[in-house]
Scaffold this active site. Structure first.
Site, mmCIF file in Angstrom:
data_model
loop_
_atom_site.group_PDB
_atom_site.id
_atom_site.type_symbol
_atom_site.label_atom_id
_atom_site.label_comp_id
_atom_site.label_asym_id
_atom_site.label_seq_id
_atom_site.Cartn_x
_atom_site.Cartn_y
_atom_site.Cartn_z
ATOM 1 N N THR A 40 0.840 -1.210 0.000
ATOM 2 C CA THR A 40 0.000 0.000 0.000
ATOM 3 C C THR A 40 0.873 1.258 0.000
ATOM 4 O O THR A 40 0.577 2.225 -0.712
ATOM 5 C CB THR A 40 -0.904 0.001 1.253
ATOM 6 O OG1 THR A 40 -1.664 -1.201 1.252
ATOM 7 C CG2 THR A 40 -1.822 1.201 1.282
ATOM 8 N N HIS A 43 2.151 1.902 -3.364
ATOM 9 C CA HIS A 43 1.156 2.547 -4.241
ATOM 10 C C HIS A 43 1.088 4.053 -3.964
ATOM 11 O O HIS A 43 0.970 4.866 -4.876
ATOM 12 C CB HIS A 43 -0.221 1.920 -4.042
ATOM 13 C CG HIS A 43 -0.304 0.504 -4.510
ATOM 14 N ND1 HIS A 43 -0.070 0.153 -5.818
ATOM 15 C CD2 HIS A 43 -0.570 -0.647 -3.849
ATOM 16 C CE1 HIS A 43 -0.199 -1.170 -5.938
ATOM 17 N NE2 HIS A 43 -0.482 -1.673 -4.764
HETATM 18 ZN ZN LIG Z 1 0.225 -3.149 5.281
#
Ligand SMILES: [Zn+2]
Ligand SMILES: [Zn+2]
Length: 346
Positions: A40, A43
């Site tokens: 994440t 990203h």
């Molecule tokens: Zn994580």
């Protein structure tokens, strides 16, 4: 304090001096010792389509961490100054239908640390007492720093149910790799790992996978059938989010099997629903977050009972100042889990 901040829309993060987070009466201020870098965070670094729609700069990123309690609000009772803690990164509202019926992890108004509010790539982070997890002394700091993704692996394995079953895992990044010893500890009879990265497949075998296959192996389906009495596996744990891997994984599960999907596809995925789900009578589970807090008790027990080893998965521990190197490594193929050490000298 130092903090890794998404200061404006666009790629990258900045290491800045920022004020200490304020805490309310039910909050805990934690001095961060180590913090794991998640897909994440990658990203958010890249500023992909998902980040552009979800992240509102300025934001301190990071949601996987271990630290020491530095201050507590007036209404905090369970957590004490000096406690060594990790935290559940999904901050639930505790008032919606899901929160009130035992499914906080899919709260309708969830706020994720380092995504929807300031996170843990900083010297200090503020978290509600409800989310703070007090660590057993036997849990090493670097492992505690990745309890959040370990919890994803534990939640997926437990939701699928693997006892005495054959299990195929598609995608052995850090969470897929963690799922191997967790599935073993939960009594899986046979674990098959599939990925496209030879180094990760090697680690998968060192962690106890019975077989590890490159996804492009020409007779892969036959090889899996041969390992499962010609039926296919009882369970699929899908950890990649790749459309091709999801279709491959579903094609490897036997009729009447269970598929637990954790990997997040970047786009809509096209599936052969008739052949791979409906005619097979598959049970397909979407998995999000960690069961609060059943998963946390389970993973701490797995660690203190020495049933899992995370050292082969944590390939790099770097000082905060080397965050650029860390994110470069994250996008290369050689690193698995990277942890930032906020106590290390630059
Ligand atoms: Zn994580
Ligand atoms: Zn809620």
């Amino acid at each position: 304090m130092r903090a890794l901040v998404k200061s404006a829309p666009g790629p990258g993060l900045d290491l800045l001096e920022v004020p200490l987070p304020a805490i309310g009466p039910t909050d805990v201020l934690i001095r961060v010792r180590m913090a794991g870098i998640c897909g994440t965070d990658g990203h958010i670094w890249e500023w992909d389509r998902w980040s552009q729609s979800r992240i509102h700069p300025p934001l301190i990123v990071g949601h996987e961490f271990v630290g020491t309690v530095a201050a507590v609000g007036d209404a905090v009772h369970r957590v004490n100054l000096g406690d060594r803690v990790a935290a559940e990164s999904h901050i639930s509202c505790q008032n919606c239908l899901l929160c009130r019926t035992g499914q906080e992890y899919i709260c309708e108004r969830v706020q994720i640390l380092g995504v929807d509010r300031d996170g843990a790539f900083a010297d200090y982070v503020a978290v509600p007492e409800h989310n703070v997890w007090q660590l057993d002394p036997a849990v090493p700091d670097a492992w505690a720093a990745v309890f959040d993704p370990l919890g994803n692996a534990v939640h997926t394995v437990m939701a699928a149910g693997v006892s005495a079953k054959s299990v195929v895992i598609t995608g052995v990044g850090s969470i897929g790799l963690m799922a191997i010893p967790v599935a073993r500890a939960a009594g899986a009879a046979r674990v098959i790992a599939i990925d496209v990265n030879p180094k990760k497949l090697e680690i998968a075998q060192s962690l106890g996978a019975d077989a590890a296959f490159d996804a492009t192996t020409p007779d892969l389906r036959q090889r899996v059938l041969d390992l499962t009495g010609g039926h296919g596996t009882d369970v699929l744990l899908e950890m990649s989010g790749s459309g091709a891997a999801i279709n491959l994984g579903l094609s490897l599960v036997r009729n009447g099997g269970r598929a637990a999907l954790l990997g997040l596809p970047a786009d809509n995925v096209s599936l052969n629903l008739a052949e791979n789900i409906i005619f097979k009578g598959l049970t397909v589970l979407g998995i999000n977050g960690r069961s609060m807090f059943a998963t946390w008790y389970q993973m701490q027990t797995l660690v203190t009972a020495r049933r899992i080893d995370l050292d082969p998965i944590i390939t790099h521990i770097l000082p905060l100042a080397r965050y650029r190197d860390a994110f470069t490594l994250l996008n290369g193929g050689s690193a698995v889990k990277i942890v930032l050490d906020l106590t290390a000298a630059d």
